[in-house]
Scaffold this motif. Structure first.
Motif, PDB file in Angstrom:
ATOM      1  N   TYR A 214       0.859  -1.192   0.000  1.00 35.80           N
ATOM      2  CA  TYR A 214       0.000   0.000   0.000  1.00 35.80           C
ATOM      3  C   TYR A 214       0.894   1.240   0.000  1.00 35.80           C
ATOM      4  N   VAL A 215       0.807   2.001  -1.075  1.00 37.36           N
ATOM      5  CA  VAL A 215       1.701   3.139  -1.279  1.00 37.36           C
ATOM      6  C   VAL A 215       1.624   4.167  -0.153  1.00 37.36           C
ATOM      7  N   PRO A 216       0.434   4.488   0.386  1.00 37.70           N
ATOM      8  CA  PRO A 216       0.389   5.484   1.468  1.00 37.70           C
ATOM      9  C   PRO A 216       1.203   5.099   2.700  1.00 37.70           C
ATOM     10  N   LEU A 217       1.559   3.822   2.834  1.00 36.16           N
ATOM     11  CA  LEU A 217       2.353   3.393   3.976  1.00 36.16           C
ATOM     12  C   LEU A 217       3.852   3.573   3.754  1.00 36.16           C
ATOM     13  N   LEU A 218       4.243   3.900   2.501  1.00 34.72           N
ATOM     14  CA  LEU A 218       5.653   4.141   2.217  1.00 34.72           C
ATOM     15  C   LEU A 218       6.038   5.552   2.639  1.00 34.72           C
ATOM     16  N   SER A 219       7.321   5.782   2.801  1.00 35.87           N
ATOM     17  CA  SER A 219       7.793   7.110   3.171  1.00 35.87           C
ATOM     18  C   SER A 219       7.473   8.121   2.082  1.00 35.87           C
ATOM     19  N   ASP A 220       7.404   9.393   2.453  1.00 40.42           N
ATOM     20  CA  ASP A 220       7.135  10.451   1.472  1.00 40.42           C
ATOM     21  C   ASP A 220       8.220  10.483   0.393  1.00 40.42           C
ATOM     22  N   ASP A 221       9.483  10.259   0.792  1.00 39.03           N
ATOM     23  CA  ASP A 221      10.578  10.267  -0.173  1.00 39.03           C
ATOM     24  C   ASP A 221      10.422   9.153  -1.207  1.00 39.03           C
ATOM     25  N   ALA A 222      10.001   7.987  -0.736  1.00 41.76           N
ATOM     26  CA  ALA A 222       9.818   6.861  -1.652  1.00 41.76           C
ATOM     27  C   ALA A 222       8.670   7.120  -2.617  1.00 41.76           C
ATOM     28  N   GLN A 223       7.578   7.663  -2.100  1.00 40.06           N
ATOM     29  CA  GLN A 223       6.435   7.972  -2.965  1.00 40.06           C
ATOM     30  C   GLN A 223       6.796   9.025  -4.018  1.00 40.06           C
ATOM     31  N   ALA A 224       7.635   9.967  -3.639  1.00 40.27           N
ATOM     32  CA  ALA A 224       7.970  11.079  -4.536  1.00 40.27           C
ATOM     33  C   ALA A 224       8.763  10.624  -5.757  1.00 40.27           C
ATOM     34  N   VAL A 225       9.531   9.547  -5.639  1.00 43.08           N
ATOM     35  CA  VAL A 225      10.378   9.122  -6.767  1.00 43.08           C
ATOM     36  C   VAL A 225       9.744   8.009  -7.595  1.00 43.08           C
ATOM     37  N   MET A 226       8.598   7.502  -7.190  1.00 43.40           N
ATOM     38  CA  MET A 226       7.954   6.436  -7.957  1.00 43.40           C
ATOM     39  C   MET A 226       7.612   6.911  -9.362  1.00 43.40           C
ATOM     40  N   GLY A 227       8.060   6.163 -10.364  1.00 42.97           N
ATOM     41  CA  GLY A 227       7.771   6.503 -11.753  1.00 42.97           C
ATOM     42  C   GLY A 227       8.574   7.659 -12.298  1.00 42.97           C
ATOM     43  N   GLN A 228       9.548   8.160 -11.530  1.00 40.89           N
ATOM     44  CA  GLN A 228      10.352   9.292 -11.969  1.00 40.89           C
ATOM     45  C   GLN A 228      11.653   8.815 -12.634  1.00 40.89           C
ATOM     46  N   VAL A 229      12.089   9.555 -13.634  1.00 39.39           N
ATOM     47  CA  VAL A 229      13.297   9.200 -14.373  1.00 39.39           C
ATOM     48  C   VAL A 229      14.513   9.816 -13.692  1.00 39.39           C
ATOM     49  N   GLY A 230      15.508   8.993 -13.400  1.00 41.04           N
ATOM     50  CA  GLY A 230      16.734   9.490 -12.797  1.00 41.04           C
ATOM     51  C   GLY A 230      17.584  10.256 -13.789  1.00 41.04           C
ATOM     52  N   GLU A 231      18.512  11.037 -13.272  1.00 37.73           N
ATOM     53  CA  GLU A 231      19.366  11.850 -14.137  1.00 37.73           C
ATOM     54  C   GLU A 231      20.140  10.998 -15.132  1.00 37.73           C
ATOM     55  N   ASP A 232      20.567   9.805 -14.712  1.00 32.60           N
ATOM     56  CA  ASP A 232      21.347   8.932 -15.588  1.00 32.60           C
ATOM     57  C   ASP A 232      20.506   8.314 -16.703  1.00 32.60           C
ATOM     58  N   ALA A 233      19.190   8.462 -16.634  1.00 35.43           N
ATOM     59  CA  ALA A 233      18.312   7.886 -17.662  1.00 35.43           C
ATOM     60  C   ALA A 233      17.697   8.945 -18.562  1.00 35.43           C
ATOM     61  N   ARG A 234      18.056  10.218 -18.375  1.00 36.68           N
ATOM     62  CA  ARG A 234      17.463  11.278 -19.198  1.00 36.68           C
ATOM     63  C   ARG A 234      17.727  11.054 -20.681  1.00 36.68           C
ATOM     64  N   LEU A 235      18.933  10.635 -21.010  1.00 32.62           N
ATOM     65  CA  LEU A 235      19.298  10.441 -22.406  1.00 32.62           C
ATOM     66  C   LEU A 235      18.498   9.312 -23.056  1.00 32.62           C
ATOM     67  N   PRO A 236      18.537   8.065 -22.547  1.00 29.70           N
ATOM     68  CA  PRO A 236      17.736   7.010 -23.194  1.00 29.70           C
ATOM     69  C   PRO A 236      16.244   7.295 -23.155  1.00 29.70           C
ATOM     70  N   TYR A 237      15.773   7.947 -22.087  1.00 31.55           N
ATOM     71  CA  TYR A 237      14.353   8.299 -22.004  1.00 31.55           C
ATOM     72  C   TYR A 237      13.975   9.265 -23.126  1.00 31.55           C
ATOM     73  N   ASP A 238      14.813  10.264 -23.372  1.00 38.44           N
ATOM     74  CA  ASP A 238      14.558  11.229 -24.433  1.00 38.44           C
ATOM     75  C   ASP A 238      14.509  10.539 -25.793  1.00 38.44           C
ATOM     76  N   ILE A 239      15.463   9.668 -26.057  1.00 31.74           N
ATOM     77  CA  ILE A 239      15.513   8.986 -27.354  1.00 31.74           C
ATOM     78  C   ILE A 239      14.280   8.123 -27.567  1.00 31.74           C
ATOM     79  N   LEU A 240      13.911   7.343 -26.574  1.00 28.47           N
ATOM     80  CA  LEU A 240      12.816   6.400 -26.749  1.00 28.47           C
ATOM     81  C   LEU A 240      11.452   7.077 -26.775  1.00 28.47           C
ATOM     82  N   THR A 241      11.271   8.139 -26.010  1.00 30.29           N
ATOM     83  CA  THR A 241       9.985   8.837 -26.079  1.00 30.29           C
ATOM     84  C   THR A 241       9.817   9.517 -27.435  1.00 30.29           C
ATOM     85  N   ARG A 242      10.921   9.972 -28.042  1.00 26.65           N
ATOM     86  CA  ARG A 242      10.824  10.500 -29.409  1.00 26.65           C
ATOM     87  C   ARG A 242      10.448   9.406 -30.402  1.00 26.65           C
TER      88      ARG A 242
END
Length: 335
Positions: A214-242
């Motif tokens: 249950y997501v509400p039971l996770l820490s706020d920090d953990a919830q905040a990064v769910m589904g977020q792209v890390g800095e090291d993935a910006r490049l492949p994410y940009d290429i594939l979304t294009r």
């Protein structure tokens, strides 16, 4: 100029150096000699195999400098994710909890461990030297794999996925892992990723809880990064979304990064690619991705060329770099 080609056993020491430089979250590129050796051998075996349906094959490519032979990047394809063991993800879900007596009706966000994405083709192992980030060469390293798939579609699934590295802090720790994985495994994020890259994901089934989280039971920090792209993935994410990939309803079980998904035939490079006959001439006005159609000597690069009447006019330098001759067939796509 750089050329993408399949990795060879002789590349192992250079591939190890790239693996050591790659981010922790690139699980499919562990800095482990034996694992990388097996990865290269599996790629060579897959290319040599007669294949009519996607299965256990995997393909591992490297980006090589034509001028000095140095290796500056790697990328891979897994024909069928989870062929030998389930390909685990967390599926985003919502459970309804209601009490008519109290007039309460709640939808609760939950994560369910699943292997729904098993069987899809997986783009993996992407890493390129930082000096080439967001250049035509980083596009080549990622998108040449799509030309490979377009040329031999029988070897791959009807849909393709790619896991993006999630958010980590400056020390390389993951808030999502600390809130979930560490509780059940007792190891830090970097150790978990290395273990997974070297020994596989079987330990996940052995130790991870099978009940929804249950997501509400996770820490706020953990919830905040769910589904977020890390800095090291910006490049492949940009290429594939294009290319038309979209965020699916799944996240990575280690760092909570998003999983991208696309129907194979709808991917831009695949749908826009076409065959052309090589002709020798001057550089043209437009840049193209250009790949050979020889499975056992696959090569790809980017070059300015002129495409007309079913022919692609390339300079002698480009033709030599690809090991081609006038009159041969290549697969091309606009850069």
């Amino acid at each position: 100029m750089y050329v993408l080609r399949p990795t060879r056993p002789a590349d192992l020491s250079n591939i190890e150096a790239l693996a050591h430089a790659s981010p922790t979250g690139v699980t499919s590129l562990p800095a482990d000699h034996d694992t990388l050796h097996r990865k290269i051998q599996a790629s060579n075996d897959s290319i040599a195999a007669e294949v009519s349906f996607h299965g256990e094959e995997s393909y591992f490519f490297t980006l090589e400098s034509v001028s000095d032979g140095s290796l500056v990047g790697v990328s891979g394809i897994v024909a069928s994710a989870g062929f030998n063991e389930p390909f685990y993800s967390y599926r985003n879900e919502a459970f309804v909890h209601a009490s008519p007596g109290l007039s309460i009706h709640n939808r609760i966000h939950a994560l369910s461990l699943c292997h729904d994405l098993t069987g899809n083709t997986l783009l993996s192992s992407f890493y390129i030297d930082k000096a080439l980030h967001f250049s035509r060469w980083s596009d080549l390293l990622s998108r040449a794999r799509l030309l490979f798939i377009a040329q031999w579609p029988e070897r791959f699934a009807e849909s393709i996925v790619s896991e993006m590295i999630g958010v980590t802090d400056q020390q390389g720790s993951s808030a999502f892992w600390d809130a979930v994985g560490r509780v059940f495994f007792g190891i830090d994020y970097q150790e978990a990723e290395l273990h997974c890259g070297v020994k596989g994901r079987k330990f996940i089934a052995e130790l991870m809880p099978q009940h929804p989280l249950y997501v509400p039971l996770l820490s706020d920090d953990a919830q905040a990064v769910m589904g977020q792209v890390g800095e090291d993935a910006r490049l492949p994410y940009d290429i594939l979304t294009r290319e038309g990939f979209e965020t699916e309803n799944y996240i990575d079980i280690f760092d909570g990064g998003p999983t991208l998904y696309a129907t194979t035939r709808a991917i831009r490079t695949i749908s826009q690619s076409q065959l052309a006959t090589v002709a020798v001439g001057r550089a043209g006005p437009h840049a193209y991705l250009i790949a050979t159609t020889r499975l056992h000597d696959f090569r790809a690069t980017v070059a300015e060329a002129e495409h007309r009447d079913g022919h692609i006019v390339l300079t002698a330098e480009v033709i030599a770099a690809l090991g081609l001759a006038a009159g041969e067939t290549v697969r091309i796509a606009p850069l």
